[in-house]
Scaffold this motif. Structure first.
Motif, PDB file in Angstrom:
ATOM      1  N   SER A 184       0.851  -1.185   0.000  1.00 43.11           N
ATOM      2  CA  SER A 184       0.000   0.000   0.000  1.00 43.11           C
ATOM      3  C   SER A 184       0.890   1.240   0.000  1.00 43.11           C
ATOM      4  O   SER A 184       1.569   1.521   0.982  1.00 43.11           O
ATOM      5  CB  SER A 184      -0.908   0.001   1.236  1.00 43.11           C
ATOM      6  OG  SER A 184      -1.743   1.141   1.209  1.00 43.11           O
ATOM      7  N   VAL A 185       0.889   1.946  -1.121  1.00 46.38           N
ATOM      8  CA  VAL A 185       1.710   3.138  -1.307  1.00 46.38           C
ATOM      9  C   VAL A 185       0.825   4.219  -1.919  1.00 46.38           C
ATOM     10  O   VAL A 185       0.053   3.922  -2.841  1.00 46.38           O
ATOM     11  CB  VAL A 185       2.896   2.823  -2.259  1.00 46.38           C
ATOM     12  CG1 VAL A 185       3.726   4.056  -2.534  1.00 46.38           C
ATOM     13  CG2 VAL A 185       3.763   1.705  -1.692  1.00 46.38           C
ATOM     14  N   PRO A 186       0.910   5.465  -1.444  1.00 48.44           N
ATOM     15  CA  PRO A 186       0.125   6.530  -2.073  1.00 48.44           C
ATOM     16  C   PRO A 186       0.533   6.722  -3.540  1.00 48.44           C
ATOM     17  O   PRO A 186       1.722   6.767  -3.865  1.00 48.44           O
ATOM     18  CB  PRO A 186       0.479   7.779  -1.253  1.00 48.44           C
ATOM     19  CG  PRO A 186       0.963   7.248   0.058  1.00 48.44           C
ATOM     20  CD  PRO A 186       1.655   5.944  -0.270  1.00 48.44           C
ATOM     21  N   VAL A 187      -0.467   6.790  -4.419  1.00 44.88           N
ATOM     22  CA  VAL A 187      -0.253   7.016  -5.848  1.00 44.88           C
ATOM     23  C   VAL A 187      -1.371   7.908  -6.366  1.00 44.88           C
ATOM     24  O   VAL A 187      -2.364   8.138  -5.683  1.00 44.88           O
ATOM     25  CB  VAL A 187      -0.233   5.690  -6.655  1.00 44.88           C
ATOM     26  CG1 VAL A 187       0.935   4.807  -6.256  1.00 44.88           C
ATOM     27  CG2 VAL A 187      -1.553   4.935  -6.528  1.00 44.88           C
ATOM     28  N   LYS A 188      -1.203   8.356  -7.585  1.00 44.14           N
ATOM     29  CA  LYS A 188      -2.280   9.070  -8.274  1.00 44.14           C
ATOM     30  C   LYS A 188      -2.762   8.169  -9.401  1.00 44.14           C
ATOM     31  O   LYS A 188      -1.968   7.648 -10.176  1.00 44.14           O
ATOM     32  CB  LYS A 188      -1.780  10.398  -8.814  1.00 44.14           C
ATOM     33  CG  LYS A 188      -1.443  11.382  -7.700  1.00 44.14           C
ATOM     34  CD  LYS A 188      -1.288  12.772  -8.229  1.00 44.14           C
ATOM     35  CE  LYS A 188      -0.947  13.754  -7.129  1.00 44.14           C
ATOM     36  NZ  LYS A 188      -2.047  14.088  -6.258  1.00 44.14           N
ATOM     37  N   LEU A 189      -4.071   7.968  -9.471  1.00 44.88           N
ATOM     38  CA  LEU A 189      -4.685   7.141 -10.498  1.00 44.88           C
ATOM     39  C   LEU A 189      -5.265   8.052 -11.570  1.00 44.88           C
ATOM     40  O   LEU A 189      -6.080   8.930 -11.279  1.00 44.88           O
ATOM     41  CB  LEU A 189      -5.789   6.263  -9.907  1.00 44.88           C
ATOM     42  CG  LEU A 189      -6.549   5.394 -10.904  1.00 44.88           C
ATOM     43  CD1 LEU A 189      -5.633   4.321 -11.501  1.00 44.88           C
ATOM     44  CD2 LEU A 189      -7.755   4.753 -10.232  1.00 44.88           C
ATOM     45  N   VAL A 190      -4.824   7.822 -12.808  1.00 46.93           N
ATOM     46  CA  VAL A 190      -5.331   8.564 -13.954  1.00 46.93           C
ATOM     47  C   VAL A 190      -6.189   7.603 -14.762  1.00 46.93           C
ATOM     48  O   VAL A 190      -5.718   6.555 -15.205  1.00 46.93           O
ATOM     49  CB  VAL A 190      -4.174   9.105 -14.826  1.00 46.93           C
ATOM     50  CG1 VAL A 190      -4.726   9.797 -16.066  1.00 46.93           C
ATOM     51  CG2 VAL A 190      -3.283  10.037 -14.025  1.00 46.93           C
ATOM     52  N   GLU A 217      -5.898   2.049 -17.288  1.00 47.39           N
ATOM     53  CA  GLU A 217      -5.766   3.067 -16.251  1.00 47.39           C
ATOM     54  C   GLU A 217      -4.285   3.258 -15.970  1.00 47.39           C
ATOM     55  O   GLU A 217      -3.471   2.389 -16.280  1.00 47.39           O
ATOM     56  CB  GLU A 217      -6.503   2.627 -14.992  1.00 47.39           C
ATOM     57  CG  GLU A 217      -8.004   2.515 -15.219  1.00 47.39           C
ATOM     58  CD  GLU A 217      -8.712   1.924 -14.027  1.00 47.39           C
ATOM     59  OE1 GLU A 217      -9.089   2.692 -13.135  1.00 47.39           O
ATOM     60  OE2 GLU A 217      -8.854   0.694 -14.002  1.00 47.39           O
ATOM     61  N   PHE A 218      -3.931   4.392 -15.391  1.00 49.54           N
ATOM     62  CA  PHE A 218      -2.527   4.728 -15.194  1.00 49.54           C
ATOM     63  C   PHE A 218      -2.251   5.116 -13.752  1.00 49.54           C
ATOM     64  O   PHE A 218      -2.999   5.893 -13.168  1.00 49.54           O
ATOM     65  CB  PHE A 218      -2.126   5.897 -16.102  1.00 49.54           C
ATOM     66  CG  PHE A 218      -2.139   5.542 -17.557  1.00 49.54           C
ATOM     67  CD1 PHE A 218      -0.962   5.251 -18.220  1.00 49.54           C
ATOM     68  CD2 PHE A 218      -3.330   5.485 -18.264  1.00 49.54           C
ATOM     69  CE1 PHE A 218      -0.973   4.909 -19.566  1.00 49.54           C
ATOM     70  CE2 PHE A 218      -3.357   5.149 -19.606  1.00 49.54           C
ATOM     71  CZ  PHE A 218      -2.169   4.857 -20.261  1.00 49.54           C
ATOM     72  N   ILE A 219      -1.169   4.566 -13.218  1.00 50.00           N
ATOM     73  CA  ILE A 219      -0.656   4.983 -11.923  1.00 50.00           C
ATOM     74  C   ILE A 219       0.503   5.923 -12.176  1.00 50.00           C
ATOM     75  O   ILE A 219       1.492   5.555 -12.819  1.00 50.00           O
ATOM     76  CB  ILE A 219      -0.187   3.780 -11.076  1.00 50.00           C
ATOM     77  CG1 ILE A 219      -1.389   2.991 -10.565  1.00 50.00           C
ATOM     78  CG2 ILE A 219       0.690   4.244  -9.918  1.00 50.00           C
ATOM     79  CD1 ILE A 219      -1.025   1.755  -9.761  1.00 50.00           C
ATOM     80  N   ALA A 220       0.371   7.158 -11.686  1.00 48.85           N
ATOM     81  CA  ALA A 220       1.465   8.122 -11.705  1.00 48.85           C
ATOM     82  C   ALA A 220       2.181   7.984 -10.361  1.00 48.85           C
ATOM     83  O   ALA A 220       1.634   8.308  -9.314  1.00 48.85           O
ATOM     84  CB  ALA A 220       0.926   9.533 -11.904  1.00 48.85           C
TER      85      ALA A 220
END
Length: 165
Positions: free
Chosen positions: A11-17, A97-100
Motif C-alpha cells: 500500500s503506497v500513495p499514488v495518483k490514479l489517472v 488506467e494509469f498509476i502516476a
C-alpha cells in the motif's frame, strides 16, 4: 527485495489517472481487487514505452477481458500531468488506467525501481498478473525492448493458466 509470486501488493500513495480524471489513492486500492494486469514502463512518452509497450495493451483490451482481466493498469514514474497527457495522446483512456508514481515510491516498494542515466529513478520494465492483491505471475524485462513484459507474453501466460486450470 523484489516482489515475488505469492506476495501481496504493498500500500503506497499514488495518483490514479483514468477516464479523464486524477484521483489520490493507494496502490493496493487500485491493484487489490479482482484480476489485474499491471505493467510498468520507465517513462511516459519515451520511445519504447510509447511505441512498443503501451500500444500492445491498448489494442488487446478485448482479449484481456476475455481472459477474465478486470483492469489493466500502467505504471510510470512521472507526475500525474505527464501521465495524463500520455494516456490521452495514446487514446488509452477508458481502456487502460494509469498509476502516476511521481517519486518512485511504488517502484521502490515493489523492488522494481532502477536508475536510468539522465532520467533518475524509474520503474524497471515489467508486467504482472495480480489476483485479489496477490502477485500470480511476474515478468521482468532483463534486456532492452519489449518481449517478456509485453501484451503478447502476458496473454500467453493467461491462456496457459486457463489451460492448466
Amino acid at each position: 527485495m523484489t516482489i515475488q509470486r505469492g506476495d501481496r501488493i504493498p500500500s503506497v500513495p499514488v495518483k490514479l489517472v483514468g477516464n479523464g480524471d486524477t484521483v489520490d489513492t493507494t496502490s493496493d486500492a487500485v491493484l487489490g481487487t479482482g484480476r489485474v494486469v499491471f505493467f510498468a514502463v520507465p517513462g511516459a512518452f519515451t520511445p519504447t514505452c510509447d511505441t512498443s509497450h503501451l500500444p500492445g495493451f491498448v489494442v488487446n483490451v478485448g482479449k484481456f477481458k476475455a481472459f477474465g482481466v478486470d483492469r489493466i493498469v500502467c505504471g510510470a514514474v512521472n507526475d500525474h500531468h505527464v501521465t495524463k497527457a500520455w494516456a490521452e495522446r495514446s487514446e488509452a483512456i477508458g481502456k487502460v488506467e494509469f498509476i502516476a508514481d511521481g517519486d518512485g515510491n511504488l517502484a521502490d516498494a515493489l523492488g522494481l525501481s532502477k536508475q536510468i542515466a539522465g532520467m533518475g529513478k524509474r520503474f524497471a520494465r515489467f508486467a504482472m498478473i495480480i489476483e485479489n492483491g496477490v502477485v500470480n505471475d511476474l515478468f521482468v524485462q532483463d534486456v532492452s525492448g519489449v518481449t517478456v513484459s509485453g501484451a503478447p507474453a502476458v496473454l500467453l501466460a493467461l491462456e496457459a493458466s486457463r489451460v492448466s486450470a
